[in-house]
Design a protein around this motif. Structure first.
Motif, mmCIF file in Angstrom:
data_model
loop_
_atom_site.group_PDB
_atom_site.id
_atom_site.type_symbol
_atom_site.label_atom_id
_atom_site.label_comp_id
_atom_site.label_asym_id
_atom_site.label_seq_id
_atom_site.Cartn_x
_atom_site.Cartn_y
_atom_site.Cartn_z
ATOM 1 N N ARG A 11 0.837 -1.191 0.000
ATOM 2 C CA ARG A 11 0.000 0.000 0.000
ATOM 3 C C ARG A 11 0.877 1.247 0.000
ATOM 4 O O ARG A 11 1.961 1.250 0.552
ATOM 5 C CB ARG A 11 -0.883 0.034 1.240
ATOM 6 C CG ARG A 11 -1.923 -1.020 1.227
ATOM 7 C CD ARG A 11 -2.782 -0.860 2.455
ATOM 8 N NE ARG A 11 -3.797 -1.873 2.402
ATOM 9 C CZ ARG A 11 -5.051 -1.644 2.070
ATOM 10 N NH1 ARG A 11 -5.434 -0.446 1.788
ATOM 11 N NH2 ARG A 11 -5.915 -2.617 2.041
ATOM 12 N N THR A 12 0.366 2.275 -0.616
ATOM 13 C CA THR A 12 1.027 3.568 -0.567
ATOM 14 C C THR A 12 0.170 4.469 0.317
ATOM 15 O O THR A 12 -0.985 4.166 0.574
ATOM 16 C CB THR A 12 1.164 4.182 -1.977
ATOM 17 O OG1 THR A 12 -0.144 4.469 -2.464
ATOM 18 C CG2 THR A 12 1.895 3.253 -2.915
ATOM 19 N N PRO A 13 0.696 5.577 0.769
ATOM 20 C CA PRO A 13 -0.070 6.442 1.652
ATOM 21 C C PRO A 13 -1.139 7.268 0.930
ATOM 22 O O PRO A 13 -1.827 8.056 1.561
ATOM 23 C CB PRO A 13 0.999 7.354 2.261
ATOM 24 C CG PRO A 13 2.083 7.383 1.243
ATOM 25 C CD PRO A 13 2.068 6.017 0.609
ATOM 26 N N HIS A 14 -1.291 7.104 -0.365
ATOM 27 C CA HIS A 14 -2.244 7.895 -1.134
ATOM 28 C C HIS A 14 -3.641 7.279 -1.130
ATOM 29 O O HIS A 14 -3.804 6.084 -0.918
ATOM 30 C CB HIS A 14 -1.785 8.021 -2.592
ATOM 31 C CG HIS A 14 -0.460 8.672 -2.736
ATOM 32 N ND1 HIS A 14 -0.257 10.014 -2.486
ATOM 33 C CD2 HIS A 14 0.740 8.174 -3.108
ATOM 34 C CE1 HIS A 14 1.003 10.312 -2.699
ATOM 35 N NE2 HIS A 14 1.632 9.212 -3.066
ATOM 36 N N THR A 15 -4.621 8.125 -1.406
ATOM 37 C CA THR A 15 -5.995 7.694 -1.611
ATOM 38 C C THR A 15 -6.532 8.401 -2.844
ATOM 39 O O THR A 15 -6.324 9.606 -3.007
ATOM 40 C CB THR A 15 -6.889 8.052 -0.406
ATOM 41 O OG1 THR A 15 -6.363 7.416 0.753
ATOM 42 C CG2 THR A 15 -8.320 7.589 -0.622
ATOM 43 N N VAL A 16 -7.222 7.650 -3.692
ATOM 44 C CA VAL A 16 -7.823 8.213 -4.901
ATOM 45 C C VAL A 16 -9.335 8.154 -4.750
ATOM 46 O O VAL A 16 -9.889 7.156 -4.295
ATOM 47 C CB VAL A 16 -7.379 7.432 -6.155
ATOM 48 C CG1 VAL A 16 -8.078 7.944 -7.396
ATOM 49 C CG2 VAL A 16 -5.863 7.515 -6.332
ATOM 50 N N THR A 17 -10.003 9.229 -5.140
ATOM 51 C CA THR A 17 -11.456 9.294 -5.120
ATOM 52 C C THR A 17 -11.951 9.603 -6.521
ATOM 53 O O THR A 17 -11.455 10.542 -7.160
ATOM 54 C CB THR A 17 -11.956 10.401 -4.163
ATOM 55 O OG1 THR A 17 -11.403 10.178 -2.869
ATOM 56 C CG2 THR A 17 -13.472 10.418 -4.090
ATOM 57 N N LEU A 18 -12.903 8.815 -6.989
ATOM 58 C CA LEU A 18 -13.563 9.076 -8.262
ATOM 59 C C LEU A 18 -14.941 9.642 -7.957
ATOM 60 O O LEU A 18 -15.741 8.999 -7.280
ATOM 61 C CB LEU A 18 -13.702 7.782 -9.074
ATOM 62 C CG LEU A 18 -14.566 7.861 -10.332
ATOM 63 C CD1 LEU A 18 -13.998 8.871 -11.322
ATOM 64 C CD2 LEU A 18 -14.707 6.491 -10.969
#
Length: 89
Positions: A11-18
């Motif tokens: 996992r990376t510390p990023h979050t993506v929202t669509l």
């Protein structure tokens, strides 16, 4: 339309929202790119519908799909796969 997708692997510390809505062909295209990139990089992503949230509708309805990376607008209308990968590395 709120879906949380938990990728396999690291996992990376990023979050993506669509941000989009059901029946939107551009949203379908964006979802495919986001899912592919996030799954490969181990990034968590989720979706939110402008139909379920008045604030999102007021802010983004004319730009969907909108992609947020870590809560900040990254792309709208289309998702540039190479640009998304770069932002998530």
């Amino acid at each position: 339309m709120t879906a949380r997708v938990k990728p396999f692997g690291r996992r990376t510390p990023h979050t993506v929202t669509l941000i989009g809505k059901p029946g939107c062909h551009l949203c379908d295209d964006a979802r495919a790119v986001i899912a592919r990139v996030c799954d490969e990089l181990g990034v968590e992503w989720h979706e939110q519908s402008v139909l379920n949230d008045a604030e999102l509708r007021d802010r983004y309805a004319e730009e969907i799909p909108v992609t947020l990376v870590d809560g900040r607008r990254h792309d709208y209308f289309t998702v540039d796969e190479r640009r998304l990968r770069k932002a998530l590395r």
